[in-house]
Design an enzyme around this catalytic site. Sequence first.
Site, PDB file in Angstrom:
ATOM      1  N   HIS A  50       0.959  -1.009   0.061  1.00  0.00           N
ATOM      2  CA  HIS A  50      -0.055  -0.049   0.025  1.00  0.00           C
ATOM      3  C   HIS A  50       0.930   1.208   0.260  1.00  0.00           C
ATOM      4  O   HIS A  50       2.199   1.176   0.304  1.00  0.00           O
ATOM      5  CB  HIS A  50      -0.880  -0.016   1.385  1.00  0.00           C
ATOM      6  CG  HIS A  50      -2.066  -0.909   1.146  1.00  0.00           C
ATOM      7  ND1 HIS A  50      -3.106  -0.635   1.966  1.00  0.00           N
ATOM      8  CD2 HIS A  50      -2.017  -2.347   0.541  1.00  0.00           C
ATOM      9  CE1 HIS A  50      -4.208  -1.800   1.701  1.00  0.00           C
ATOM     10  NE2 HIS A  50      -3.107  -2.805   0.785  1.00  0.00           N
ATOM     11  N   GLU A  52       0.787   3.813   1.997  1.00  0.00           N
ATOM     12  CA  GLU A  52       1.363   4.280   3.237  1.00  0.00           C
ATOM     13  C   GLU A  52       2.502   3.383   3.699  1.00  0.00           C
ATOM     14  O   GLU A  52       3.676   3.930   4.203  1.00  0.00           O
ATOM     15  CB  GLU A  52       0.191   4.118   4.318  1.00  0.00           C
ATOM     16  CG  GLU A  52      -0.822   4.939   4.058  1.00  0.00           C
ATOM     17  CD  GLU A  52      -2.033   4.323   3.338  1.00  0.00           C
ATOM     18  OE1 GLU A  52      -3.174   4.753   3.661  1.00  0.00           O
ATOM     19  OE2 GLU A  52      -1.614   3.287   2.446  1.00  0.00           O
ATOM     20  N   CYS A  80      -6.445   2.095   5.404  1.00  0.00           N
ATOM     21  CA  CYS A  80      -7.096   0.771   5.782  1.00  0.00           C
ATOM     22  C   CYS A  80      -6.572   0.718   7.353  1.00  0.00           C
ATOM     23  O   CYS A  80      -5.649   0.851   7.747  1.00  0.00           O
ATOM     24  CB  CYS A  80      -6.734  -0.087   4.862  1.00  0.00           C
ATOM     25  SG  CYS A  80      -5.028  -0.929   4.771  1.00  0.00           S
ATOM     26  N   CYS A  83      -2.653  -0.094   7.344  1.00  0.00           N
ATOM     27  CA  CYS A  83      -1.945   1.021   7.316  1.00  0.00           C
ATOM     28  C   CYS A  83      -2.008   1.805   8.615  1.00  0.00           C
ATOM     29  O   CYS A  83      -1.153   2.546   8.824  1.00  0.00           O
ATOM     30  CB  CYS A  83      -2.224   1.953   5.873  1.00  0.00           C
ATOM     31  SG  CYS A  83      -1.759   0.778   4.591  1.00  0.00           S
TER      32      CYS A  83
END
Length: 148
Positions: A50, A52, A80, A83
């Site tokens: 992801h 992040e 999410c 993260c």
Amino acid sequence: MNKFIDAAIKQAQKAFEQGEIPVGAVVVKDGKILSKGFNMREKTQNATKHAEISAIEKACKKLGSWRLDGCDIYVSLEPCPMCAGAIANARIKNLFYACKENTSNDNLLQTILASSRLNHKVCFEMIEDKRAGKLLSDFFKDKRKIKG
């Protein structure tokens, strides 16, 4: 317009151009961008890639520490659960995001970041920027056309 949200949206645009869900992130320290990241799950076939996570990994490497004390993270989309946990565990001070996750009706981000299980609390705030939501809408509209 916030220049760091703008930078995160530029990262999201890169993801969009590569066929990834358009999410971007930047880690900032002392008013300067320390690292950038965007979603790369399809390219890497890795569920943890992801935006992040990528930005956090690069910032840790740059600082030579897993503790990102005094750093802020700017993200184009509300993080999410994975993260959010990474942001808290990296001891990031502030989280700013440009748009809310459409399916986020349960305050899960707030629940995770306020958990008593975490010994570090992250302050968070949405700095709304409609460009982030439009990128996501356009991405999924294009995906539906392809499947259609």
